[in-house]
Design a protein around this motif. Structure first.
Motif, PDB file in Angstrom:
ATOM      1  N   GLU A 173       0.832  -1.194   0.000  1.00 46.99           N
ATOM      2  CA  GLU A 173       0.000   0.000   0.000  1.00 46.99           C
ATOM      3  C   GLU A 173       0.867   1.245   0.000  1.00 46.99           C
ATOM      4  O   GLU A 173       1.967   1.258   0.559  1.00 46.99           O
ATOM      5  N   ARG A 174       0.370   2.324  -0.605  1.00 48.27           N
ATOM      6  CA  ARG A 174       1.169   3.529  -0.784  1.00 48.27           C
ATOM      7  C   ARG A 174       1.071   4.490   0.388  1.00 48.27           C
ATOM      8  O   ARG A 174       2.024   5.175   0.697  1.00 48.27           O
ATOM      9  N   LEU A 287     -11.348   8.931   0.319  1.00 46.15           N
ATOM     10  CA  LEU A 287     -11.433   8.889  -1.136  1.00 46.15           C
ATOM     11  C   LEU A 287     -10.094   9.257  -1.764  1.00 46.15           C
ATOM     12  O   LEU A 287      -9.671   8.649  -2.764  1.00 46.15           O
ATOM     13  N   GLY A 288      -9.418  10.247  -1.190  1.00 50.22           N
ATOM     14  CA  GLY A 288      -8.103  10.628  -1.703  1.00 50.22           C
ATOM     15  C   GLY A 288      -7.101   9.497  -1.613  1.00 50.22           C
ATOM     16  O   GLY A 288      -6.287   9.307  -2.524  1.00 50.22           O
ATOM     17  N   TYR A 291      -7.761   7.086  -4.340  1.00 53.86           N
ATOM     18  CA  TYR A 291      -7.286   7.632  -5.613  1.00 53.86           C
ATOM     19  C   TYR A 291      -5.787   7.381  -5.774  1.00 53.86           C
ATOM     20  O   TYR A 291      -5.317   6.967  -6.838  1.00 53.86           O
ATOM     21  N   VAL A 292      -5.032   7.623  -4.694  1.00 55.38           N
ATOM     22  CA  VAL A 292      -3.581   7.398  -4.744  1.00 55.38           C
ATOM     23  C   VAL A 292      -3.283   5.924  -4.989  1.00 55.38           C
ATOM     24  O   VAL A 292      -2.411   5.569  -5.796  1.00 55.38           O
ATOM     25  N   GLU A 293      -3.991   5.035  -4.300  1.00 56.25           N
ATOM     26  CA  GLU A 293      -3.764   3.598  -4.473  1.00 56.25           C
ATOM     27  C   GLU A 293      -4.114   3.145  -5.893  1.00 56.25           C
ATOM     28  O   GLU A 293      -3.445   2.277  -6.460  1.00 56.25           O
ATOM     29  N   SER A 294      -5.156   3.732  -6.481  1.00 55.56           N
ATOM     30  CA  SER A 294      -5.626   3.287  -7.797  1.00 55.56           C
ATOM     31  C   SER A 294      -4.627   3.608  -8.906  1.00 55.56           C
ATOM     32  O   SER A 294      -4.619   2.946  -9.941  1.00 55.56           O
TER      33      SER A 294
END
Length: 310
Positions: A173-174, A287-288, A291-294
């Motif tokens: 995970e980021r 949600l942010g 978005y970063v993970e996606s």
């Protein structure tokens, strides 16, 4: 002979790096292990990398890893652990707040069968009372909110066995909160209580704004409680507003009182609007992170890596 790698992430730590290595080398010399030191330069702006290279030239046990830019401590630590090829690894900061002399105690517990041996701070010398209070409050909030039992007053200073390292390497995970991930992997873990020293040289890179964002990362990484709290607050506000509306309507029907009170109406509207914005902000934080993970970007990029020759 079993091998132990000491991972040292650093950002702008050139002032105290030589003293740190001198104390660390003295400890490693006394261990009956094959030892290595991996310094990770997290895009420092001073001459930290040059000092690391000098230490590598002087000590055959030293490896150096330089990231392409400043990715932050959590990712620099991840990069270091990804490059470990040993039976166990010790994570320690270069500011000498965590004493290298505690490593033999970590090793002794590891040989007793523990996979993670972490240092728990009994005191925090050289820190302001406000910082101590907020740090203590953060760990206690995490203890309540997270389903993963994160130890109180415990930083990154710890020893990790090979199988715990392998388990940790599967977590990509980021938005990383390493203190939680170290606990999340499980296995046998034990605490070693110690007194934390003041910083040896330089200044801390953690201001209160960075610590606030770090706390948010920790909470959102290991708990959905803020989302539930926003739901409960919204529900409570709706019930209060509904009850107040019934009271106003009943008062007008029974006593014929006109509906008045523009200031109080504005207070209620602004209060409810604030609750809604707060709830949207909580949702936006989660949600942010999604978005970063996606985007699936690499966790870090390596500029240079020089393994030890020892």
């Amino acid at each position: 002979m079993p091998k132990l790698t000491v991972v040292v992430p650093a950002y702008n730590e050139s002032e105290g790096l030589r003293e740190f290595h001198a104390r660390l080398a003295a400890v490693l010399d006394r261990l009956d292990l094959d030892t290595e030191v991996l310094y990770v330069d997290d895009g420092s702006r001073d001459d930290t990398w040059a000092v690391m290279c000098a230490l590598r030239d002087a000590d055959a046990r030293v490896s150096t890893l330089r990231l392409s830019r400043n990715f932050g401590k959590e990712l620099a630590l991840t990069a270091g652990l990804d490059h470990v090829d040993a039976d166990a690894a010790v994570v320690i900061d270069a500011d000498l707040q965590d004493p290298p002399e505690l490593i033999p105690t970590f090793v002794r517990h590891w040989r007793e069968g523990y996979d993670v041996v972490y240092g728990t701070r009994a005191s925090r010398a050289g820190e302001t009372g406000f910082k101590k209070m907020t740090a203590s409050g953060f760990y206690r909030v995490m203890e309540r909110l997270s389903s993963t039992p994160i130890p109180r007053d415990t930083g990154d200073f710890r020893l990790i066995s090979r199988r715990a390292l392998a388990a940790l390497g599967q977590v990509r995970e980021r938005q990383r909160f390493m203190k939680g991930l170290f606990t999340w992997v499980g296995f046998r873990q034990v605490a070693v209580v110690y007194h934390r020293d003041p910083r040896h040289a330089g200044e801390t890179k953690w201001n209160y704004w960075k610590l606030w964002n770090f706390a948010i990362d920790g909470i959102t990484s290991f708990s959905s409680a803020p989302l539930k709290l926003a739901t409960y607050i919204g529900l409570a506000a709706s019930l209060v507003a509904f009850g107040f509306a019934l009271w106003v309507l009943g008062k007008a029907l029974l006593f014929g009182d006109p509906v008045r009170g523009y200031p109080s109406l504005m207070v209620v509207v602004l209060f409810l609007g604030g609750l809604q914005l707060m709830a949207l902000g909580v949702i936006g934080e989660y949600l942010g992170r999604l978005y970063v993970e996606s985007k699936q970007r690499p966790l870090y990029l390596v500029d240079e890596y020089h393994p030890s020759v020892g």
